[in-house]
Scaffold this active site. Sequence first.
Site, PDB file in Angstrom:
ATOM      1  N   HIS A  89       2.036   2.499  -5.347  1.00  0.00           N
ATOM      2  CA  HIS A  89       3.206   1.630  -5.500  1.00  0.00           C
ATOM      3  C   HIS A  89       3.737   1.261  -4.126  1.00  0.00           C
ATOM      4  CE1 HIS A  89       6.579  -0.175  -7.520  1.00  0.00           C
ATOM      5  NE2 HIS A  89       7.430   0.517  -6.788  1.00  0.00           N
TER       6      HIS A  89
ATOM      7  N   GLY B 211       8.649   3.380  -0.834  1.00  0.00           N
ATOM      8  CA  GLY B 211      10.008   3.887  -0.942  1.00  0.00           C
ATOM      9  C   GLY B 211      10.404   4.008  -2.395  1.00  0.00           C
TER      10      GLY B 211
ATOM     11  N   SER C 212      12.217   3.388  -5.990  1.00  0.00           N
ATOM     12  CA  SER C 212      12.442   2.165  -6.752  1.00  0.00           C
ATOM     13  C   SER C 212      13.846   1.623  -6.493  1.00  0.00           C
ATOM     14  CB  SER C 212      12.253   2.444  -8.245  1.00  0.00           C
ATOM     15  OG  SER C 212      12.479   1.284  -9.002  1.00  0.00           O
TER      16      SER C 212
ATOM     17  N   ILE D 214      14.956   0.256  -3.684  1.00  0.00           N
ATOM     18  CA  ILE D 214      15.434   0.376  -2.301  1.00  0.00           C
ATOM     19  C   ILE D 214      15.285  -0.936  -1.533  1.00  0.00           C
ATOM     20  CG2 ILE D 214      13.305   1.101  -1.132  1.00  0.00           C
ATOM     21  CD1 ILE D 214      15.094   3.325   0.181  1.00  0.00           C
TER      22      ILE D 214
ATOM     23  N   LYS E 173      11.983  -2.899  -1.315  1.00  0.00           N
ATOM     24  CA  LYS E 173      10.653  -3.135  -0.730  1.00  0.00           C
ATOM     25  C   LYS E 173      10.232  -4.598  -0.866  1.00  0.00           C
ATOM     26  CE  LYS E 173       8.819  -0.016  -3.394  1.00  0.00           C
ATOM     27  NZ  LYS E 173      10.058   0.502  -4.011  1.00  0.00           N
TER      28      LYS E 173
ATOM     29  N   ASP F 142       4.123  -4.515  -5.442  1.00  0.00           N
ATOM     30  CA  ASP F 142       4.269  -3.615  -6.586  1.00  0.00           C
ATOM     31  C   ASP F 142       3.086  -2.669  -6.726  1.00  0.00           C
ATOM     32  OD1 ASP F 142       5.756  -2.591  -8.760  1.00  0.00           O
ATOM     33  OD2 ASP F 142       4.451  -3.671 -10.145  1.00  0.00           O
TER      34      ASP F 142
ATOM     35  N   ARG G 148      14.281  10.177  16.096  1.00  0.00           N
ATOM     36  CA  ARG G 148      14.947   9.186  16.943  1.00  0.00           C
ATOM     37  C   ARG G 148      14.135   8.846  18.194  1.00  0.00           C
ATOM     38  NH1 ARG G 148      21.272  10.295  17.585  1.00  0.00           N
ATOM     39  NH2 ARG G 148      21.046   8.157  18.382  1.00  0.00           N
TER      40      ARG G 148
END
Length: 310
Positions: A138, A153, A155, A157, A159, A177, A243
């Site tokens: 996915h 990521g 669902s 979020i 993408k 998808d 970071r």
Amino acid sequence: MTVTVKKLIERLKLEIIYANDQLLEKEITTSDISRPGLEMTGYFDYYSPERIQLFGMKEWSYMTKMTAHNRYSVLREMFKKDTPAVIVSRDLPIPEEMVKAAEEEGIALLRSKISTSRLSGSISYYLDALLAERTSVHGVLMDIYGMGVLIQGDSGIGKSETGLELVKRGHRLVADDRVDVYAKDEETLWGEPAEILRHLLEIRGVGIIDVMSLYGASAVKDSSQVQLAIYLENFEAGKVFDRLGNGHEEVEFAGVKVPRIRIPVKTGRNVSVVIEAAAMNHRAKQMGFDATKTFEERLTNLISRNEEMK
């Protein structure tokens, strides 16, 4: 994916010397190719009849020096029902005994104009891609500056929305998808869309859009090597994210490991620009330019100079 002799003929523009409709629909089950050198001498131990049999200049030259009877006998022994096809390269003349054996054993007999080495490479490249075991994952696969980036990521979020923004910024959509991935070799992973989803993006609130129709052929790509995976996750206060970029995380698909970067997502952050930068930075690292290493060296030098001044 099913690969037939007919598909191979169409792909490589092979000439049909002998074949009927049934033989054209015969399935090819392996990408391995056999160059029947020892078999021409009558040695058939460890012979693999399920492979495509490729005759180049050496095999053809040896075959033409045999008597017609011996040539026919060896070819009858070589041509099995499991053999998908026999291909002769370099547009070489085909002996009558070879045609007769192919007709009697029910084997497609084909010919190509190109050299044996090029033909062998083209066959292997084509069959490796189609016969490789596929795994569906996915996410959204994008071609960003020529680099295949798989965006994953949770669902909802964003993408697909990020993929759309990247398309608007000049990059190319490969799959949305569902991404079908497969290993071309031990270190190379490729991805492509499911046929029913090709060139399509699903955007919540808008629906399904056809990227090729809206943005043109330059906005889509049929397949791409997967060189980097990016995982989008919700930003949480107190959660530690890399970071400096000196972390090294990998994710495995179809037995191939791919470097992965986790990117925190929060309101107001331009994720598509961050992904662009991540892709370019990853490519720079592959070329030997590591900004993190440069920063660490500068920091070390600065600390050393400060110590000397004390």
